[in-house]
Design a protein around this motif. Structure first.
Motif, mmCIF file in Angstrom:
data_model
loop_
_atom_site.group_PDB
_atom_site.id
_atom_site.type_symbol
_atom_site.label_atom_id
_atom_site.label_comp_id
_atom_site.label_asym_id
_atom_site.label_seq_id
_atom_site.Cartn_x
_atom_site.Cartn_y
_atom_site.Cartn_z
ATOM 1 N N TYR A 1 0.832 -1.207 0.000
ATOM 2 C CA TYR A 1 0.000 0.000 0.000
ATOM 3 C C TYR A 1 0.866 1.256 0.000
ATOM 4 C CZ TYR A 1 -4.181 2.780 0.803
ATOM 5 O OH TYR A 1 -5.220 3.680 0.659
ATOM 6 N N THR B 1 -3.628 -8.802 0.093
ATOM 7 C CA THR B 1 -4.159 -7.701 -0.708
ATOM 8 C C THR B 1 -4.263 -6.428 0.124
ATOM 9 O OG1 THR B 1 -6.456 -8.251 -0.205
ATOM 10 C CG2 THR B 1 -5.464 -9.315 -2.133
ATOM 11 N N ALA B 2 -3.916 -5.310 -0.491
ATOM 12 C CA ALA B 2 -4.085 -3.982 0.110
ATOM 13 C C ALA B 2 -4.017 -2.998 -1.046
ATOM 14 C CB ALA B 2 -3.001 -3.685 1.137
ATOM 15 N N SER B 3 -5.159 -2.437 -1.417
ATOM 16 C CA SER B 3 -5.156 -1.656 -2.652
ATOM 17 C C SER B 3 -6.275 -0.624 -2.676
ATOM 18 C CB SER B 3 -5.314 -2.594 -3.852
ATOM 19 O OG SER B 3 -5.403 -1.865 -5.057
ATOM 20 N N LEU C 1 -7.049 -10.787 3.040
ATOM 21 C CA LEU C 1 -7.563 -9.455 2.741
ATOM 22 C C LEU C 1 -7.215 -8.515 3.893
ATOM 23 C CD1 LEU C 1 -10.968 -10.910 1.691
ATOM 24 C CD2 LEU C 1 -9.448 -9.811 0.076
ATOM 25 N N THR D 1 -8.935 -3.178 0.919
ATOM 26 C CA THR D 1 -8.893 -3.908 -0.346
ATOM 27 C C THR D 1 -10.106 -3.467 -1.148
ATOM 28 O OG1 THR D 1 -7.735 -5.821 0.597
ATOM 29 C CG2 THR D 1 -8.948 -6.168 -1.454
ATOM 30 N N VAL E 1 -9.039 -4.721 -7.667
ATOM 31 C CA VAL E 1 -8.392 -5.845 -6.971
ATOM 32 C C VAL E 1 -9.446 -6.709 -6.289
ATOM 33 C CG1 VAL E 1 -6.844 -6.454 -5.065
ATOM 34 C CG2 VAL E 1 -6.195 -4.666 -6.677
ATOM 35 N N SER E 2 -10.391 -6.065 -5.596
ATOM 36 C CA SER E 2 -11.450 -6.830 -4.921
ATOM 37 C C SER E 2 -12.388 -7.484 -5.931
ATOM 38 C CB SER E 2 -12.259 -5.919 -3.989
ATOM 39 O OG SER E 2 -13.003 -4.974 -4.727
ATOM 40 N N ALA F 1 -8.553 -10.989 -5.719
ATOM 41 C CA ALA F 1 -8.698 -10.939 -4.263
ATOM 42 C C ALA F 1 -9.863 -11.789 -3.768
ATOM 43 C CB ALA F 1 -8.879 -9.494 -3.797
ATOM 44 N N ILE G 1 -13.250 -4.001 2.922
ATOM 45 C CA ILE G 1 -13.183 -4.844 1.732
ATOM 46 C C ILE G 1 -14.386 -4.489 0.867
ATOM 47 C CG2 ILE G 1 -13.102 -7.210 0.868
ATOM 48 C CD1 ILE G 1 -12.241 -7.981 3.812
#
Length: 293
Positions: free
Chosen positions: A128, A161-163, A199, A203, A207-208, A212, A226
């Motif tokens: 991130y 995931t981290a977006s 997750l 997220t 991406v989600s 993800a 999320i």
């Protein structure tokens, strides 16, 4: 003034007072309690007062995930830089340069391989700290490279995931990474290898809406956001008050979108157990076929 006040008292104060470094303490962004940075690092950036999970860097997650923090980072494939010659307040190339200097990463995904609980594993961590973990062509290439490495090593793939979603500076090229990363997941499925997704907060976006949400097992850290679109946008659109905890990991678990909500210090053990169960089961299924042959 006597010599006691002019000379002795300052000397005593100098002995009793010690300089405190500015970077010794930090405050929790949730409960505002002061925490010793050493204690926070020992707790994997989880507040000891309220249990709030703070943002972690890609390197920290790799260190926490692999056995004894031992792993090998891989060199990521090269991708075209600034394919659209994009410029807003700054040139895209300048933003990339700043992000690389700040994060010490080449892209918003770091990939490494090693052992988790003695099991072979490839781990891909979204950073991130690199342009909010946005998804561009280079990130898509890195994700597919992680999938190929997992297939080559017959290892499980774990993705953190981290977006903030797609990278606007790459336009439709960024959106093309959604089906591209999905193809990478299909490579793992065809090879019969475990694909686990963790997750983290936040997220969101493309991406989600792609890799993800395709894990064999979906794990999440507590209170992680999320979503595809943020709750404020949804509330303004539908003009209704959203349920309490909407789009948080616990809400998604209760509604079948997430399998487990796991506290960060327990993730290594949980991943180790899951990978062991999934790979042992596959090995046992393969034994009768080998014996028959």
């Amino acid at each position: 003034m006597s010599w006691l006040t002019e000379y002795v008292r300052p000397k005593i104060r100098g002995l009793l007072q010690r300089e405190v470094p500015d970077n010794l303490w930090t405050s929790c962004e949730s409960c505002s309690q002061m925490i010793l940075i050493k204690d926070l690092e020992r707790a994997q950036k989880v507040c000891p007062h309220c249990g709030h999970h703070m943002k972690a860097t890609a390197k920290e997650r790799l260190d926490w995930t692999f056995d004894n923090a031992e792993y090998t980072r891989i060199e990521l494939p090269k991708s075209p830089v600034d394919p659209l010659s994009f410029r807003d307040q700054k040139r895209y190339t300048e933003r990339l340069k700043d992000a690389r200097a700040k994060s010490h990463l080449d892209e918003s995904l770091a990939v490494a391989h090693g052992k988790i609980g003695g099991n072979d594993a490839v781990v891909a961590v979204m950073a991130y700290e690199f342009m909010a973990g946005t998804m561009g062509a280079a990130m898509g290439e890195a994700f597919v490279a992680a999938c190929r490495l997992a297939v080559l090593q017959r290892a499980a793939l774990v993705v953190y995931t981290a977006s903030g979603g797609a990278r606007m500076q790459e336009g439709v090229i960024s959106l093309m990474q959604m089906p591209r990363t999905t193809i990478g997941v299909e490579m793992l499925r065809d090879a019969g290898l475990p694909y686990l997704v963790v997750l983290t907060n936040p997220t969101t976006g493309g991406v989600s809406a792609s890799f993800a949400m395709l894990g064999d097992v979906q794990l999440a850290e507590p209170e992680a956001l999320i979503a595809f679109t943020g709750p404020r946008v949804i509330q303004d659109t539908v003009r209704e008050k959203l349920p309490e905890g909407f789009q948080r990991s616990e809400y998604l678990r209760d509604h079948g979108m997430v399998d487990m909500v796991v506290k960060r210090p327990e993730l290594h053990e949980t991943l180790s157990r899951l990978i062991g169960l999934m790979t042992n089961k596959k090995n046992e299924e393969a034994k009768p076929a080998l014996e028959t042959a």
